[in-house]
Design a protein around this motif. Structure first.
Motif, PDB file in Angstrom:
ATOM      1  N   ALA A  22      45.972   5.270 -52.453  1.00 22.13           N
ATOM      2  CA  ALA A  22      44.392   5.321 -51.506  1.00 22.13           C
ATOM      3  C   ALA A  22      44.010   4.668 -53.278  1.00 22.13           C
ATOM      4  O   ALA A  22      44.773   4.821 -54.477  1.00 22.13           O
ATOM      5  CB  ALA A  22      44.013   6.058 -51.847  1.00 22.13           C
ATOM      6  N   SER A  90      42.683  10.957 -49.479  1.00 16.40           N
ATOM      7  CA  SER A  90      44.082  10.578 -48.527  1.00 16.40           C
ATOM      8  C   SER A  90      45.359  11.322 -49.108  1.00 16.40           C
ATOM      9  O   SER A  90      45.555  11.901 -49.638  1.00 16.40           O
ATOM     10  CB  SER A  90      43.812   8.909 -49.910  1.00 16.40           C
ATOM     11  OG  SER A  90      43.016   8.241 -49.258  1.00 16.40           O
ATOM     12  N   ASP A  98      48.905   4.933 -45.689  1.00 15.56           N
ATOM     13  CA  ASP A  98      48.459   5.846 -46.072  1.00 15.56           C
ATOM     14  C   ASP A  98      46.751   6.111 -44.995  1.00 15.56           C
ATOM     15  O   ASP A  98      46.288   5.568 -44.515  1.00 15.56           O
ATOM     16  CB  ASP A  98      47.415   6.245 -48.031  1.00 15.56           C
ATOM     17  CG  ASP A  98      46.369   4.993 -48.020  1.00 15.56           C
ATOM     18  OD1 ASP A  98      46.633   4.132 -48.263  1.00 15.56           O
ATOM     19  OD2 ASP A  98      45.106   5.272 -48.046  1.00 15.56           O
ATOM     20  N   TYR A 100      43.551   8.787 -44.480  1.00 11.59           N
ATOM     21  CA  TYR A 100      42.661   9.669 -44.839  1.00 11.59           C
ATOM     22  C   TYR A 100      42.206  10.567 -43.768  1.00 11.59           C
ATOM     23  O   TYR A 100      41.754   9.194 -43.017  1.00 11.59           O
ATOM     24  CB  TYR A 100      42.180   8.182 -45.987  1.00 11.59           C
ATOM     25  CG  TYR A 100      40.923   7.065 -45.151  1.00 11.59           C
ATOM     26  CD1 TYR A 100      39.879   6.784 -44.440  1.00 11.59           C
ATOM     27  CD2 TYR A 100      42.112   5.959 -44.418  1.00 11.59           C
ATOM     28  CE1 TYR A 100      39.510   6.170 -44.197  1.00 11.59           C
ATOM     29  CE2 TYR A 100      41.349   5.196 -44.367  1.00 11.59           C
ATOM     30  CZ  TYR A 100      39.921   5.315 -43.986  1.00 11.59           C
ATOM     31  OH  TYR A 100      39.780   4.188 -43.305  1.00 11.59           O
TER      32      TYR A 100
END
Length: 164
Positions: A22, A90, A98, A100
């Motif tokens: 992130a 995240s 990723d 989140y």
């Protein structure tokens, strides 16, 4: 020997993915999507923008604005808008992806025009959502998110994130 090489490669992959996750520091972006309100048959196009600050690879704070759409309510056009402040958490899946989640505060505004007069109503409440982020390079990423601005509305959006 092969087990040690595989273990070292897996460890290197996990370590490198955490650094590519992130955004940290300042970032901003734009999104476009679709809003669905439970009691209406129609989905409406939404668009918005956001600014955020990533404290580290796992946590960020984000401020955003989204035009949720224009809905026909008994022959009157009603515009729905959202302003939100969220904490975003995240978790890196690998070097590019990723996942989140967001939890925050949200102000929803509905505006209707009738007879040349504009009527408005504000509602404050909680906001939550979940998304998937893909890092194209260190400064640019794309995201897909499902967000619940209110208990009876859902917004699906795709966006672009620029990291400063």
């Amino acid at each position: 020997m092969l087990k040690k090489i595989v273990a070292a490669a897996a460890l290197a992959l996990v370590a490198s993915s955490s650094f590519a996750a992130a955004p940290t520091a300042f970032y901003g972006g734009l999104d476009v999507g679709s809003t669905k309100i439970d009691d209406f048959d129609q989905d409406k196009t939404s668009f918005g923008g956001f600014l955020g600050y990533g404290f580290n690879q796992f946590f960020a704070v984000e401020l955003g604005y989204r035009y949720l759409g224009k809905f026909d309510v008994f022959g009157t056009d009603v515009k729905a808008k959202q302003t939100h402040l969220s904490l975003v958490g995240s978790y890196p899946l690998n070097a590019q992806f990723d996942v989140y989640g967001r939890l925050g505060y949200n102000n929803l505004r509905a505006e209707a025009k009738a007879g040349g007069i504009t009527y408005g109503d504000d509602t404050d409440g909680g906001l939550y959502g979940i998304g998937l982020n893909y890092n194209f390079n260190p400064q640019l990423s794309g995201r897909f998110e499902v967000q619940k601005p209110s208990s009876d509305s859902t917004n699906y959006s795709v966006g672009v994130v620029w990291k400063f």
